[in-house]
Design a protein around this motif. Structure first.
Motif, PDB file in Angstrom:
ATOM      1  N   ARG A  73     -19.068  -6.782 -53.660  1.00  0.00           N
ATOM      2  CA  ARG A  73     -20.232  -7.965 -53.755  1.00  0.00           C
ATOM      3  C   ARG A  73     -19.562  -9.136 -53.186  1.00  0.00           C
ATOM      4  O   ARG A  73     -18.184  -9.285 -53.607  1.00  0.00           O
ATOM      5  CB  ARG A  73     -20.205  -8.305 -55.222  1.00  0.00           C
ATOM      6  N   HIS A  74     -20.185 -10.049 -52.507  1.00  0.00           N
ATOM      7  CA  HIS A  74     -19.775 -11.269 -51.981  1.00  0.00           C
ATOM      8  C   HIS A  74     -20.864 -12.473 -52.169  1.00  0.00           C
ATOM      9  O   HIS A  74     -22.079 -12.055 -52.084  1.00  0.00           O
ATOM     10  CB  HIS A  74     -19.391 -10.911 -50.469  1.00  0.00           C
ATOM     11  N   PHE A  75     -20.457 -13.487 -52.422  1.00  0.00           N
ATOM     12  CA  PHE A  75     -21.099 -14.862 -52.520  1.00  0.00           C
ATOM     13  C   PHE A  75     -20.314 -16.039 -51.983  1.00  0.00           C
ATOM     14  O   PHE A  75     -19.031 -16.060 -52.369  1.00  0.00           O
ATOM     15  CB  PHE A  75     -21.505 -14.967 -54.081  1.00  0.00           C
ATOM     16  N   GLU A 133     -25.867 -12.045 -62.510  1.00  0.00           N
ATOM     17  CA  GLU A 133     -26.878 -11.271 -61.589  1.00  0.00           C
ATOM     18  C   GLU A 133     -26.218  -9.969 -61.256  1.00  0.00           C
ATOM     19  O   GLU A 133     -26.791  -8.863 -61.312  1.00  0.00           O
ATOM     20  CB  GLU A 133     -27.275 -12.170 -60.444  1.00  0.00           C
ATOM     21  N   TRP A 134     -24.801  -9.888 -61.226  1.00  0.00           N
ATOM     22  CA  TRP A 134     -24.248  -8.832 -60.817  1.00  0.00           C
ATOM     23  C   TRP A 134     -23.855  -7.832 -62.027  1.00  0.00           C
ATOM     24  O   TRP A 134     -23.261  -6.851 -62.071  1.00  0.00           O
ATOM     25  CB  TRP A 134     -22.916  -8.990 -60.112  1.00  0.00           C
ATOM     26  N   TYR A 180     -18.760 -13.686 -67.423  1.00  0.00           N
ATOM     27  CA  TYR A 180     -18.469 -14.674 -66.496  1.00  0.00           C
ATOM     28  C   TYR A 180     -17.604 -15.834 -67.264  1.00  0.00           C
ATOM     29  O   TYR A 180     -17.431 -16.829 -66.431  1.00  0.00           O
ATOM     30  CB  TYR A 180     -19.576 -15.311 -65.844  1.00  0.00           C
ATOM     31  N   ARG A 196     -24.103 -17.769 -62.887  1.00  0.00           N
ATOM     32  CA  ARG A 196     -25.281 -17.133 -62.531  1.00  0.00           C
ATOM     33  C   ARG A 196     -25.135 -15.761 -61.535  1.00  0.00           C
ATOM     34  O   ARG A 196     -25.683 -14.931 -61.863  1.00  0.00           O
ATOM     35  CB  ARG A 196     -26.185 -17.973 -61.750  1.00  0.00           C
ATOM     36  N   GLN A 197     -24.285 -15.890 -60.514  1.00  0.00           N
ATOM     37  CA  GLN A 197     -24.147 -14.711 -59.876  1.00  0.00           C
ATOM     38  C   GLN A 197     -23.564 -13.637 -60.343  1.00  0.00           C
ATOM     39  O   GLN A 197     -23.925 -12.585 -60.221  1.00  0.00           O
ATOM     40  CB  GLN A 197     -23.217 -15.341 -58.394  1.00  0.00           C
ATOM     41  N   LEU A 198     -22.451 -14.045 -61.290  1.00  0.00           N
ATOM     42  CA  LEU A 198     -21.809 -12.997 -61.969  1.00  0.00           C
ATOM     43  C   LEU A 198     -22.552 -12.344 -63.001  1.00  0.00           C
ATOM     44  O   LEU A 198     -22.621 -11.122 -62.942  1.00  0.00           O
ATOM     45  CB  LEU A 198     -20.502 -13.454 -62.539  1.00  0.00           C
ATOM     46  N   LEU A 209     -23.304 -21.874 -60.574  1.00  0.00           N
ATOM     47  CA  LEU A 209     -23.731 -20.809 -59.617  1.00  0.00           C
ATOM     48  C   LEU A 209     -22.799 -19.890 -59.667  1.00  0.00           C
ATOM     49  O   LEU A 209     -23.227 -18.704 -59.633  1.00  0.00           O
ATOM     50  CB  LEU A 209     -23.840 -21.605 -58.167  1.00  0.00           C
ATOM     51  N   ALA A 210     -21.590 -19.559 -59.981  1.00  0.00           N
ATOM     52  CA  ALA A 210     -20.588 -18.715 -59.984  1.00  0.00           C
ATOM     53  C   ALA A 210     -20.985 -18.007 -61.378  1.00  0.00           C
ATOM     54  O   ALA A 210     -21.072 -16.782 -61.241  1.00  0.00           O
ATOM     55  CB  ALA A 210     -19.266 -19.126 -60.129  1.00  0.00           C
TER      56      ALA A 210
END
Length: 149
Positions: free
Chosen positions: A14-16, A40-41, A45, A36-38, A33-34
């Motif tokens: 995974r990459h963001f 979603e994965w 977090y 939220r992204q984690l 944002l970090a």
């Protein structure tokens, strides 16, 4: 170890990445944002959020050049290693762990927090006279798709 094994270990699953303004608001947004992204994965977090907050804050406070942004990148590898990278415009200001801060000090703890959460961290030169401060954490959580134990 075969070449295929090395590729599988080093290739992110995974990459963001995002470019943000080098302001206090940009640093705050980096953490949100970090997280939220984690989420979603499907990853925890809390620790990563702390590390992102410290690295982004340092980029804004110590790595800011007027008119230049900073960059946040997250790479989650199949071996459960999360690499957090924050790139700023001040390659001439290399972060170092400070002497222990006094109990009532309001600054000087950021990199100690990063070092406490991360298995490893460091600094590398970036393009346009910048630098990238990175940290790696091993995450616990559910399995990633395509991961074979």
């Amino acid at each position: 170890m075969s070449q295929k094994s090395l590729t599988e270990i080093s290739t992110p699953v995974r990459h963001f990445a995002i470019q943000l303004s080098a302001t206090r608001r940009g640093a705050r947004l980096a953490r949100l944002l970090a997280e939220r992204q984690l989420d979603e994965w499907g990853e925890a977090y809390d620790a990563a959020g702390q590390v992102v907050a410290e690295l982004a804050s340092n980029a804004v406070l110590h790595g800011r050049v007027p008119g230049r942004d900073f960059r946040l990148a997250l790479r989650l590898h199949a071996d459960r290693t999360l690499r957090i990278e924050v790139t700023d415009a001040r390659g001439d200001r290399i972060p170092r762990l400070p002497e222990p801060a006094a109990d009532d000090a309001e600054a000087g703890r950021g990199l100690r927090i990063v070092a406490a959460y991360a298995q490893r961290w460091g600094v590398v030169e970036a393009t346009a006279h910048g630098k990238t401060v990175w940290a790696e954490l091993v995450l616990a959580g559910r399995d990633l798709p395509g991961r074979a134990d």
